[in-house]
Design an enzyme around this catalytic site. Sequence first.
Site, PDB file in Angstrom:
ATOM      1  N   LEU A 149      11.474   2.355  12.714  1.00 40.43           N
ATOM      2  CA  LEU A 149      11.067   2.253  11.311  1.00 40.43           C
ATOM      3  C   LEU A 149      11.674   3.399  10.520  1.00 40.43           C
ATOM      4  O   LEU A 149      11.712   4.534  11.011  1.00 40.43           O
ATOM      5  CB  LEU A 149       9.542   2.340  11.206  1.00 40.43           C
ATOM      6  CG  LEU A 149       8.741   1.326  12.011  1.00 40.43           C
ATOM      7  CD1 LEU A 149       7.289   1.780  12.147  1.00 40.43           C
ATOM      8  CD2 LEU A 149       8.821  -0.034  11.348  1.00 40.43           C
ATOM      9  N   GLU A 150      12.117   3.113   9.305  1.00 39.78           N
ATOM     10  CA  GLU A 150      12.670   4.140   8.426  1.00 39.78           C
ATOM     11  C   GLU A 150      11.757   4.281   7.213  1.00 39.78           C
ATOM     12  O   GLU A 150      11.534   3.309   6.493  1.00 39.78           O
ATOM     13  CB  GLU A 150      14.080   3.759   7.976  1.00 39.78           C
ATOM     14  CG  GLU A 150      15.067   3.580   9.117  1.00 39.78           C
ATOM     15  CD  GLU A 150      15.244   2.130   9.570  1.00 39.78           C
ATOM     16  OE1 GLU A 150      14.841   1.208   8.837  1.00 39.78           O
ATOM     17  OE2 GLU A 150      15.768   1.931  10.667  1.00 39.78           O
ATOM     18  N   TYR A 193      22.160 -11.837  19.560  1.00 40.14           N
ATOM     19  CA  TYR A 193      22.269 -10.377  19.657  1.00 40.14           C
ATOM     20  C   TYR A 193      22.431  -9.960  21.118  1.00 40.14           C
ATOM     21  O   TYR A 193      23.248  -9.100  21.446  1.00 40.14           O
ATOM     22  CB  TYR A 193      21.024  -9.743  19.037  1.00 40.14           C
ATOM     23  CG  TYR A 193      21.138  -8.259  18.824  1.00 40.14           C
ATOM     24  CD1 TYR A 193      21.790  -7.747  17.709  1.00 40.14           C
ATOM     25  CD2 TYR A 193      20.586  -7.360  19.724  1.00 40.14           C
ATOM     26  CE1 TYR A 193      21.899  -6.379  17.494  1.00 40.14           C
ATOM     27  CE2 TYR A 193      20.689  -5.991  19.518  1.00 40.14           C
ATOM     28  CZ  TYR A 193      21.348  -5.509  18.404  1.00 40.14           C
ATOM     29  OH  TYR A 193      21.453  -4.153  18.203  1.00 40.14           O
ATOM     30  N   ALA A 212       4.315   1.217  -0.688  1.00 40.64           N
ATOM     31  CA  ALA A 212       5.274   1.121  -1.796  1.00 40.64           C
ATOM     32  C   ALA A 212       4.672   1.629  -3.103  1.00 40.64           C
ATOM     33  O   ALA A 212       5.349   2.289  -3.891  1.00 40.64           O
ATOM     34  CB  ALA A 212       5.747  -0.317  -1.952  1.00 40.64           C
ATOM     35  N   ARG A 213       3.388   1.354  -3.322  1.00 38.83           N
ATOM     36  CA  ARG A 213       2.724   1.786  -4.557  1.00 38.83           C
ATOM     37  C   ARG A 213       2.526   3.301  -4.609  1.00 38.83           C
ATOM     38  O   ARG A 213       2.165   3.850  -5.646  1.00 38.83           O
ATOM     39  CB  ARG A 213       1.384   1.077  -4.702  1.00 38.83           C
ATOM     40  CG  ARG A 213       1.546  -0.404  -4.941  1.00 38.83           C
ATOM     41  CD  ARG A 213       0.237  -1.146  -4.796  1.00 38.83           C
ATOM     42  NE  ARG A 213       0.483  -2.565  -4.672  1.00 38.83           N
ATOM     43  CZ  ARG A 213      -0.120  -3.493  -5.396  1.00 38.83           C
ATOM     44  NH1 ARG A 213      -1.009  -3.146  -6.310  1.00 38.83           N
ATOM     45  NH2 ARG A 213       0.155  -4.757  -5.208  1.00 38.83           N
ATOM     46  N   THR A 234       0.839  -1.206   0.000  1.00 34.62           N
ATOM     47  CA  THR A 234       0.000   0.000   0.000  1.00 34.62           C
ATOM     48  C   THR A 234       0.871   1.251   0.000  1.00 34.62           C
ATOM     49  O   THR A 234       0.615   2.200  -0.743  1.00 34.62           O
ATOM     50  CB  THR A 234      -0.945   0.003   1.219  1.00 34.62           C
ATOM     51  OG1 THR A 234      -1.757  -1.163   1.160  1.00 34.62           O
ATOM     52  CG2 THR A 234      -1.814   1.246   1.255  1.00 34.62           C
ATOM     53  N   GLN A 260       5.552  -5.715   7.126  1.00 43.09           N
ATOM     54  CA  GLN A 260       5.264  -7.086   7.545  1.00 43.09           C
ATOM     55  C   GLN A 260       6.550  -7.765   7.999  1.00 43.09           C
ATOM     56  O   GLN A 260       7.579  -7.694   7.327  1.00 43.09           O
ATOM     57  CB  GLN A 260       4.651  -7.893   6.404  1.00 43.09           C
ATOM     58  CG  GLN A 260       4.256  -9.291   6.860  1.00 43.09           C
ATOM     59  CD  GLN A 260       3.588 -10.086   5.768  1.00 43.09           C
ATOM     60  OE1 GLN A 260       4.213 -10.452   4.785  1.00 43.09           O
ATOM     61  NE2 GLN A 260       2.301 -10.345   5.944  1.00 43.09           N
TER      62      GLN A 260
END
Length: 188
Positions: free
Chosen positions: A136-137, A170, A115-116, A113, A156
């Site tokens: 988040l980037e 980690y 990306a488009r 959604t 996702q």
Amino acid sequence: MTIKSDKWIRRMAEQTGMIEPFEPGQVRQSNGQKIVSYGTSSYGYDIRCADEFKIFTNINSTIVDPKNFDENSFVDIKSDVCIIPPNSFALARTIEYFRIPRNVLTICLGKSTYARCGIIVNVTPFEPEWEGYVTLEFSNTTPLPAKIYAGEGCAQVLFFESDEVCETSYKDRGGKYQGQHGVTLPKT
């Protein structure tokens, strides 16, 4: 290494707190309005963006240096939407807190959604035994302002379980982003 299903994701979230808060289904509406979906999908989990944003600014004409990052390169915003300027960038964090098992690695992909619309979401993998809120980037690749919605899906997470437990997780190596809260800037 195998990708994990919705049943596994639900079980791990409920039994180990792998994802909190957790949505066992797929949410597509809120208060009768369509939203960018979030929650458990067939082979992944659609994460939500919180209402905390850092938007790049060029007020100080600073050079972006990941080894010596200037916090003044960002403007902080708390809102249910974030407008990213054309050809610019913003950071946010997830609503969900993650606790990744020692034998699991995740890959996070942006939702189509966004990306488009020319909005690219980039998140690095969540490594074995990493925990925290995900930074988040968001990149706005368009020549127009772009809108991000807090409280709605943005990416996702796919979970991969290894055939063998790693020697060093980690957490074992004292990862610099372990237990992060809020939007976390680059560290070296």
